[in-house]
Design an enzyme around this catalytic site. Structure first.
Site, PDB file in Angstrom:
ATOM      1  N   LYS A  22      11.039   8.269  -7.656  1.00  0.00           N
ATOM      2  CA  LYS A  22      12.417   7.785  -7.628  1.00  0.00           C
ATOM      3  C   LYS A  22      12.621   6.721  -8.706  1.00  0.00           C
ATOM      4  O   LYS A  22      11.756   5.890  -8.966  1.00  0.00           O
ATOM      5  CB  LYS A  22      12.752   7.203  -6.252  1.00  0.00           C
ATOM      6  CG  LYS A  22      12.805   8.231  -5.133  1.00  0.00           C
ATOM      7  CD  LYS A  22      13.977   9.172  -5.285  1.00  0.00           C
ATOM      8  CE  LYS A  22      14.028  10.208  -4.181  1.00  0.00           C
ATOM      9  NZ  LYS A  22      14.454   9.649  -2.893  1.00  0.00           N
ATOM     10  N   GLY A  50      10.922  22.079   6.381  1.00  0.00           N
ATOM     11  CA  GLY A  50      12.237  22.368   6.972  1.00  0.00           C
ATOM     12  C   GLY A  50      12.956  23.536   6.346  1.00  0.00           C
ATOM     13  O   GLY A  50      13.131  24.579   6.968  1.00  0.00           O
ATOM     14  N   SER A  51      13.380  23.394   5.100  1.00  0.00           N
ATOM     15  CA  SER A  51      14.217  24.423   4.489  1.00  0.00           C
ATOM     16  C   SER A  51      13.376  25.551   3.892  1.00  0.00           C
ATOM     17  O   SER A  51      12.229  25.346   3.488  1.00  0.00           O
ATOM     18  CB  SER A  51      15.097  23.811   3.400  1.00  0.00           C
ATOM     19  OG  SER A  51      14.297  23.226   2.385  1.00  0.00           O
ATOM     20  N   TRP A  68      21.809   8.525   0.690  1.00  0.00           N
ATOM     21  CA  TRP A  68      22.257   9.681  -0.084  1.00  0.00           C
ATOM     22  C   TRP A  68      23.742   9.965   0.078  1.00  0.00           C
ATOM     23  O   TRP A  68      24.215  11.061  -0.196  1.00  0.00           O
ATOM     24  CB  TRP A  68      21.411  10.896   0.260  1.00  0.00           C
ATOM     25  CG  TRP A  68      19.986  10.746  -0.204  1.00  0.00           C
ATOM     26  CD1 TRP A  68      19.446   9.702  -0.893  1.00  0.00           C
ATOM     27  CD2 TRP A  68      18.914  11.664  -0.004  1.00  0.00           C
ATOM     28  NE1 TRP A  68      18.118   9.904  -1.137  1.00  0.00           N
ATOM     29  CE2 TRP A  68      17.753  11.108  -0.602  1.00  0.00           C
ATOM     30  CE3 TRP A  68      18.805  12.908   0.621  1.00  0.00           C
ATOM     31  CZ2 TRP A  68      16.512  11.747  -0.598  1.00  0.00           C
ATOM     32  CZ3 TRP A  68      17.571  13.554   0.631  1.00  0.00           C
ATOM     33  CH2 TRP A  68      16.451  12.975   0.031  1.00  0.00           C
ATOM     34  N   GLU A 121      13.160   4.510  -1.016  1.00  0.00           N
ATOM     35  CA  GLU A 121      14.187   4.385  -2.051  1.00  0.00           C
ATOM     36  C   GLU A 121      15.109   3.201  -1.799  1.00  0.00           C
ATOM     37  O   GLU A 121      15.575   2.543  -2.732  1.00  0.00           O
ATOM     38  CB  GLU A 121      14.997   5.676  -2.092  1.00  0.00           C
ATOM     39  CG  GLU A 121      16.219   5.694  -2.974  1.00  0.00           C
ATOM     40  CD  GLU A 121      17.034   6.948  -2.738  1.00  0.00           C
ATOM     41  OE1 GLU A 121      18.256   6.843  -2.605  1.00  0.00           O
ATOM     42  OE2 GLU A 121      16.422   8.038  -2.679  1.00  0.00           O
ATOM     43  N   HIS A 127       9.528  12.682   7.733  1.00  0.00           N
ATOM     44  CA  HIS A 127       9.040  13.138   6.425  1.00  0.00           C
ATOM     45  C   HIS A 127       9.440  12.146   5.342  1.00  0.00           C
ATOM     46  O   HIS A 127      10.545  11.603   5.345  1.00  0.00           O
ATOM     47  CB  HIS A 127       9.640  14.514   6.104  1.00  0.00           C
ATOM     48  CG  HIS A 127       9.378  14.968   4.701  1.00  0.00           C
ATOM     49  ND1 HIS A 127       8.122  15.246   4.242  1.00  0.00           N
ATOM     50  CD2 HIS A 127      10.215  15.155   3.639  1.00  0.00           C
ATOM     51  CE1 HIS A 127       8.188  15.598   2.968  1.00  0.00           C
ATOM     52  NE2 HIS A 127       9.435  15.536   2.584  1.00  0.00           N
ATOM     53  N   CYS A 158       8.968  11.429   0.858  1.00  0.00           N
ATOM     54  CA  CYS A 158       8.542  12.081  -0.388  1.00  0.00           C
ATOM     55  C   CYS A 158       8.908  11.258  -1.625  1.00  0.00           C
ATOM     56  O   CYS A 158       9.824  10.446  -1.609  1.00  0.00           O
ATOM     57  CB  CYS A 158       9.129  13.487  -0.512  1.00  0.00           C
ATOM     58  SG  CYS A 158      10.926  13.569  -0.513  1.00  0.00           S
ATOM     59  N   HIS A 207       8.377  21.429  -6.125  1.00  0.00           N
ATOM     60  CA  HIS A 207       9.369  21.342  -7.192  1.00  0.00           C
ATOM     61  C   HIS A 207       8.964  22.150  -8.417  1.00  0.00           C
ATOM     62  O   HIS A 207       9.697  22.190  -9.405  1.00  0.00           O
ATOM     63  CB  HIS A 207       9.614  19.884  -7.572  1.00  0.00           C
ATOM     64  CG  HIS A 207      10.343  19.121  -6.522  1.00  0.00           C
ATOM     65  ND1 HIS A 207       9.687  18.486  -5.492  1.00  0.00           N
ATOM     66  CD2 HIS A 207      11.670  18.922  -6.298  1.00  0.00           C
ATOM     67  CE1 HIS A 207      10.579  17.915  -4.692  1.00  0.00           C
ATOM     68  NE2 HIS A 207      11.785  18.161  -5.165  1.00  0.00           N
TER      69      HIS A 207
END
Length: 771
Positions: free
Chosen positions: A118, A441-442, A571, A615, A651, A653, A704
């Site tokens: 980040k 998840g996704s 976000w 973040e 989670h 990241c 990614h």
């Protein structure tokens, strides 16, 4: 006095995400490199024209990037790790391999990407340069010089934007197998910067903006003071060039004296987040130096209170010989323009907002108003009316929400039993094998998923037919996970465009833009919701989907998937009329209600994602404790309403977690899954220092990148983890969600991950038997 108006940078993607389409078209082989180059050139020209049309004195150049500006800078000065040098470094092949990895059997190439982190406390991600002991710097790319010449040829007064050498090295990491620290290489890097700056001077640049955002951090003056003095002492020798030293995202604080004393010609102040610097800056920055006043917020979308900011600007002008008006930071973090929102947002809300194009206008208005108040009278009056409208609106406050939050006692922040007791009950209930496997998840959002969603939103696909499609996709996803051998399943999140937007659409206090996109990383854009008022949950958000998903699996748990309150806050574009902690608490109560309802629906595993908790950490350590206190509290508020048998996952990241690992432990989650593969197992150092007694799933591969990790690669990573984490506490999972990947690579990667877990179980069983 003539006041220069400018900004520190402009969004790259375009009004309709043109850059995303260009880059992804190139990756897919649907566009040539030349088409990418020409399309990007047109986009830059459009952005410069917009800045000039709205009255800026000078346009910024070099802020454009195909992927990431830190990667651009590293590439430009020759920081290209050896594993990429087998590729074409003259074109884009090596560049994009550093960004995304490259796996191409036809040419025998399989290289992972650089690590991603980040960018300070934003949701933008940068690629982390790797500095080896034998690093040789060279001016490898003239991108910024070429773009300056483009702007110059179009007739614009242009200021190149360059990430400074101290920040570049401070944001870098030591390459694997090397022992030197990145800043040890500064003396060798400086001549390359001097070469670049000399070429910009020769091309006709008058000013260069040197971004040194690390000046907003707590720095060891014994290291950084000589580093800055060494670099900028050499830059001062470049004839005919002036430097604007910029930092942003927080106050300069104890670094202000260092910045003021450097041989530069101007100092930028972030007067949105660092207004506390102003009085001292006016006192100690030499009069011959420009003060660049960052008065327009580059990170939020609320219309500036121009009357308030004009008072600050007037104070500066009264004390200085030369003043610029600017954005607080680059407008990279703002959506492009409000124009597409007319007719989509109601007029009242529209009047409260300001995106990048409108922020350019605000900068120009302030510059005009302080020079000639009559010339901007109409704009100032219109702005004052909109600011008052938002302050007085009855839509903002919901008294029942505020009363509920205020009435909470500490019992709302604690589980009913300690983790060790909960773990026993959960193991008995879930009956999972050792080293259980799961995903974050996704699953892939295919073209078919996006098409169905678009048809539903346009009204060409009925609600019943759309739900039938989603149910079919969910069932297929769960059946495949069961078939491949995963232990804890997910429903795939096919109904969600975004992990924050989805929840905001079901909560009161949010509004949503039509094209309010901002860049997150590479070509990935997000459309943050706007939190304008008090937040509450009028109805269940995920219960029906979770209940259906669980019905698709007879004997394996399916996770309920939620986004945590800190991440929803971070976000989103957040209201600025009350403390962020209060807004986060309101969101936490909404998520708490959803967690409780999921448990009532029979969901035994509930994941509340908090990838943004690091973040949100302030840049200055003196501000850490207050933030960590309320961020931990709101997570616990969201998750502690369930019984001991219900397993709570979370989670994290793409951040450095060492600084907040104590806070992560305080969350009291039963299982955390955490990014690990791209950071060279740095997580192990945190585990060694801080310990962790709950269950944990460090990511085994990077999602990614399109490359498929081998069994051997993940097995080595998993073996290293077993040295630090007890078998009964260790999970196997990817780094992050799989939304952006394709099904073929997902299936092979997860099959390999399941194989790693199976081999580890066999080895574990053999060890137990032999013992």
């Amino acid at each position: 006095m003539s006041i220069k108006s400018t900004i520190l940078g402009f969004p790259r993607m375009g009004s309709d995400r043109q850059l995303k389409k260009l880059v992804e078209g190139f990756w897919a082989g649907k566009a040539t490199e030349q088409e990418l180059v020409e399309g990007s050139k047109k986009l830059r020209a459009d952005h410069w024209a917009l800045q000039k049309t709205h009255g800026l004195s000078e346009v910024s150049v070099g802020d454009f990037s195909y992927y990431d500006h830190v990667l651009d800078t590293a590439f430009a000065v020759g920081i290209i790790p050896d594993r990429y040098k087998q590729l074409d470094t003259a074109g884009t092949q090596a560049y994009f391999a550093m960004a995304r990895g490259l796996q191409d059997k036809s040419i025998g190439v399989d290289v992972p990407s650089l690590e991603m982190k980040k960018w300070f406390d934003t949701n933008y991600h940068y690629m982390v340069p790797e500095i080896a002991d034998a690093q040789k710097f060279v001016l490898h790319s003239t991108k910024i010089i070429d773009e300056f010449n483009e702007a110059k040829a179009l007739g614009y007064a242009a200021r190149p934007v360059v990430l400074g050498p101290v920040s570049l090295l401070a944001l870098s990491k030591t390459a694997k197998g090397s022992s030197s620290k990145p800043l040890d290489h500064l003396a060798n890097l400086i001549p390359i910067y001097v070469q670049l700056l000399s070429q910009l001077a020769a091309a006709g640049a008058e000013w260069v903006q040197l971004d040194e955002p690390v000046l907003a951090l707590d720095l060891d003056s014994r290291i950084y003071k000589p580093a800055f003095e060494q670099a900028y002492g050499e830059f001062a020798k470049v004839s005919g060039l002036k430097y604007l030293l910029t930092s942003y995202f927080d106050r300069l604080g104890d670094n202000l004296e260092l910045a003021a004393a450097l041989p530069v010609h101007g100092i930028h102040l972030d007067l949105v987040r660092g207004v506390a610097d102003l009085d001292k800056a006016l006192e100690i920055v030499p009069q011959e130096k420009v003060i660049s006043a960052g008065l327009i917020n580059g990170r939020n979308i609320w219309k500036a209170n121009l009357e308030k900011q004009l008072a600050i600007l007037t104070k500066i002008v009264g004390a200085r010989k030369s003043v610029w008006v600017s954005s607080s930071c680059s407008l990279l973090h703002s959506p492009h323009s409000l124009r597409p929102e007319a007719g989509h947002l109601d007029d009242e809300t529209l009047g409260w907002l300001s995106f990048a194009e409108e922020k350019v206008e605000e900068v120009a208005t302030l510059a005009a108003a302080v020079s000639n108040p009559d010339s901007a009278k109409a704009q100032l009056e219109a702005n004052a009316a909109k600011v008052a409208s938002r302050k007085q609106s009855e839509r903002i406050t919901r008294p029942h929400v505020q009363k509920r939050l205020a009435a909470l006692d500490r019992s709302f922040y604690n589980r009913k039993a300690e983790f060790t007791h909960r773990q026993q009950l959960q193991h008995a209930s879930l009956k999972l094998p050792v080293f259980p496997t799961t995903t974050i998840g996704s699953f892939p959002q295919t073209a078919e998923v996006r098409k169905a969603r678009a048809q539903f939103r346009k009204g060409t696909l009925s609600k019943a037919k759309y739900q039938e499609f989603l149910d079919s996709e969910t069932r297929k996803c769960i059946e495949w996970q069961d078939e491949v051998g995963l232990d804890v399943l997910v429903h795939g999140e096919f109904e969600r465009t975004d992990m924050v937007e989805f929840f905001g659409e079901h909560l009161e206090g949010f509004v949503f833009t039509k094209k309010g996109w901002v860049q997150s990383y590479g070509s990935r854009c997000v459309k943050p919701p706007v939190i304008y008022g008090d937040v509450s949950r009028p109805h269940a958000m995920t219960v029906d989907v979770a209940r259906f998903a669980q019905s698709c699996s007879a004997n394996k748990p399916v996770k309920g998937m939620l986004t945590g309150p800190v991440t929803i806050l971070q976000w989103s574009f957040v209201r600025d009329d009350q403390p962020r902690s209060q807004t986060a608490g309101q969101i936490a109560l909404a998520i708490r209600d959803e967690v409780v309802d999921l448990e009532k629906a029979g969901i035994k595993v509930i994941q509340v994602d908090e990838p943004a908790i690091r973040e949100g950490l302030p840049l200055r350590k003196t501000d850490y404790d207050a933030y960590l206190k309320w961020s931990v509290d709101v997570f616990r508020l969201a998750t502690t309403g369930v019984n001991n048998e219900t397993q709570i996952h979370t989670h994290f990241c793409y951040s450095d977690f060492n600084e907040i690992f104590t806070a992560i432990k305080s969350l009291d989650a039963d299982v955390i899954t955490i990014e690990n593969s791209k950071s060279d197992l740095k997580l192990l150092g945190a585990l060694e220092v801080h310990g962790y007694s709950a269950e944990i799933g460090p990511g085994l591969y990077d999602i990614h990148s399109p490359r498929v990790p081998s069994v051997e690669e993940m097995a080595a990573r998993f073996a290293a983890l077993q040295k630090y984490i007890p078998a009964e506490n260790l999970w196997a999972n990817p780094d992050c969600g799989l939304k952006t990947r394709g099904w073929p690579e997902v299936k092979q990667s997860l099959a390999n991950l399941v194989a790693v877990a199976a081999d580890a179980r066999a080895s574990y069983a053999a060890r137990k038997t032999s013992a």
